[in-house]
Enzyme design. Structure first.
Site, short mmCIF file in Angstrom:
data_model
loop_
_atom_site.label_atom_id
_atom_site.label_comp_id
_atom_site.label_asym_id
_atom_site.label_seq_id
_atom_site.Cartn_x
_atom_site.Cartn_y
_atom_site.Cartn_z
N ALA A 257 26.91 -5.88 54.37
CA ALA A 257 28.27 -5.30 54.28
C ALA A 257 28.98 -5.50 55.61
O ALA A 257 28.53 -6.30 56.44
CB ALA A 257 28.18 -3.82 53.92
N ASN A 258 30.09 -4.82 55.82
CA ASN A 258 30.79 -4.92 57.10
C ASN A 258 31.40 -3.57 57.44
O ASN A 258 31.29 -2.62 56.66
CB ASN A 258 31.84 -6.03 57.06
CG ASN A 258 32.84 -5.80 55.96
OD1 ASN A 258 33.59 -4.83 55.97
ND2 ASN A 258 32.86 -6.68 54.97
N TYR A 259 32.07 -3.49 58.60
CA TYR A 259 32.53 -2.19 59.09
C TYR A 259 33.89 -1.74 58.55
O TYR A 259 34.44 -0.75 59.01
CB TYR A 259 32.63 -2.23 60.63
CG TYR A 259 31.29 -2.19 61.31
CD1 TYR A 259 30.53 -1.03 61.30
CD2 TYR A 259 30.79 -3.31 61.96
CE1 TYR A 259 29.29 -0.99 61.92
CE2 TYR A 259 29.55 -3.28 62.58
CZ TYR A 259 28.81 -2.12 62.56
OH TYR A 259 27.60 -2.07 63.17
N ALA A 324 38.02 -6.42 53.08
CA ALA A 324 37.19 -7.31 53.88
C ALA A 324 36.06 -7.79 52.96
O ALA A 324 34.96 -7.22 52.95
CB ALA A 324 36.64 -6.57 55.09
#
Ligand code: CTP
Length: 448
Positions: A257-259, A324
């Site tokens: 995943a990402n932030y 994102a």
């Protein structure tokens, strides 16, 4: 709205023409299951009848400190203040702001507000004529109240009772309710205060100051442009927004995943809703609440987001892709848990590209549809942004600087540049809410 169930809320009403909206606010809070007590100033009673507030709150309204009916053998104002989970003063007049900033307790409302325990949220929604709002004394009082921990809900621009146009309007009830819910949520997430910690006049304070200045700048801009927030310029339009990160499964218990916090997309959804649009928010996993009156579709992976977005885009007018989305996903996700003992020295994951949602919508777009993409860049921002504009056939790209302080994925602010075929408009750093307003304003003037 469940968030308001059984919450104890004090609604303060002071003498501003916008006081006529206060029974509507109280009614919405009661409908959502909150317990409400109202305190009003004598001037507020010139604009709204106390009996209206008594009826909707189902509680007697406090107006005079020494009203015999309020005396209960103790200090009723302190008891009331300590009863509450939150106090909101809406509208707050210039006089009430001044009294609260100076600690002048000559009204029941000021007494209760001043008696609020410091760890209980105090929300203040100023409303007045814009020359009064703009006055340095009022601005100084607001600064003082903020430094005491009050949260200020900025007045909106629009036509005022005086006939002048500018900032000063009390925001609509859903905006007030959103602020109340956010405040209660933040309070619930707060870490306990370390009473012995040294006072912090640090980065956060200067960030807050910057944000405030940016909000003021934006208001001035709006009043110069004579933009009315009340204009529902997106009414009868369908706006599809993607937000947040996606999760790509490696196995049954792990993912990539990402932030991304989803804040930018959620701010856009609220702003589009306030401008009258039918909004569909397609959200990856985030920890913020879905906005009221927005159809929110929760998805997990890039593949899910693609399927929902393509489908929702068919009958939409505007698509804003702020998610994102993962660019790659594990080629062979495993159903169970990958066991370390079954791997060699290293675990090599094969990734395959995900489908580019923005590119797909850009290709499918009809002449009456607007597609807006985002580009988070750390270098050569404008060059890369323009490439994305062309390659993905978008109408606009919002370039987002990953390197600017306070901006980017997890921050509260963004520093954006909007690129379209023949234009490039740079904005200073501002809150994500204000970025959302700027993006919608740009779309409004885009001329499609
Ligand atoms: N995007 C998308 N679907 C993807 C990847 C990205 O819809 N699978 C969208 C994002 O929502 C954003 C825009 O494409 O609006 C740009 O995303 P970004 O990650 O900055 O660009 P990429 O094209 O992935 O290029 P790179 O990561 O190399 O900068």
């Amino acid at each position: 709205m469940d968030k308001l169930k059984n919450k104890r809320i004090i609604v303060g009403v002071s003498g501003s023409i916008a006081a006529y909206k206060s029974p509507l606010l109280v009614r919405e809070l009661i409908k959502a299951g909150a317990h409400v007590n109202v305190v009003m100033t004598p001037s507020a009673a010139k604009f709204v009848a106390p009996i209206a507030l008594t009826s909707v709150s189902k509680n007697p309204v406090a107006m005079e400190m020494f009203d015999e009916n309020l005396q209960n053998g103790g200090a009723w104002h302190v008891q009331l203040a300590h009863w509450a989970d939150l106090m909101i003063i809406a509208p707050a007049s210039a006089t009430t702001l001044s009294k609260l900033a100076q600690g002048n307790c000559d009204t029941a409302l000021a007494c209760v507000a001043t008696a609020m325990p410091r760890n209980i949220p105090l929300l203040i929604a100023p409303a007045m004529d814009f020359t009064m709002w703009d006055h340095p004394a009022t601005q100084r009082n607001v600064e003082i109240l903020k430094s005491y921990g009050a949260k200020i809900i900025m007045p909106e621009s629009g036509e005022l009772a005086s006939g002048l146009v500018g900032p000063g309007r009390l925001p609509d009830i859903p905006v007030l309710i959103d602020n109340i819910i956010d405040c209660l949520d933040n309070k619930a997430k707060e870490k306990p205060v370390d009473a012995f910690a040294s006072p912090k006049e640090t980065l956060q304070d200067s960030i807050d100051k910057d944000k405030w200045n940016a909000e003021m700048e934006l208001q001035k801009l709006k009043s110069q442009m004579n933009v009315k927030d009340s204009d529902k310029f997106l009414s009868s339009k369908k706006v599809v927004i993607t937000a947040g990160p996606t999760r790509e499964n490696i196995d049954g218990v792990r993912f990539i995943a990402n932030y991304s916090s989803g804040k930018m997309g959620y701010a856009l959804a609220k702003a589009a809703r306030n401008a009258g649009a039918e909004v569909v928010l397609i959200s990856g996993p985030v920890s913020i609440n879905p906005p009221e009156r927005v159809k929110t579709i929760n998805v997990i992976s890039a593949e899910d987001m693609y399927n929902v977005a393509v489908n929702e885009f068919i009958d939409s007018d505007i698509a804003i892709m702020s998610a994102a989305v993962a660019d790659y996903t594990p080629a062979y996700p495993q159903a169970g848990k990958i066991k370390k003992s079954e791997q060699g020295e290293a675990l090599v994951l094969e990734l395959k590209p995900t489908k580019d949602i923005l590119k797909e919508l850009g290709e499918r777009k009809k002449s009456n549809q607007i597609v807006v993409g985002f580009a988070l860049e750390s270098e050569n921002e404008l060059e890369y942004g323009r490439k994305k504009l062309e390659q993905k056939n978008c109408d606009m790209i919002v370039v987002n600087s990953a390197n600017k302080p306070g901006s980017g994925f997890a921050g509260e602010d963004n520093t954006i540049t909007i690129l379209s075929k023949d234009q490039e408009v740079k904005y200073d750093r501002m809150s994500k809410d204000n970025c959302a307003l700027k993006i919608l304003e740009y779309i409004r003037n885009f001329g499609k």
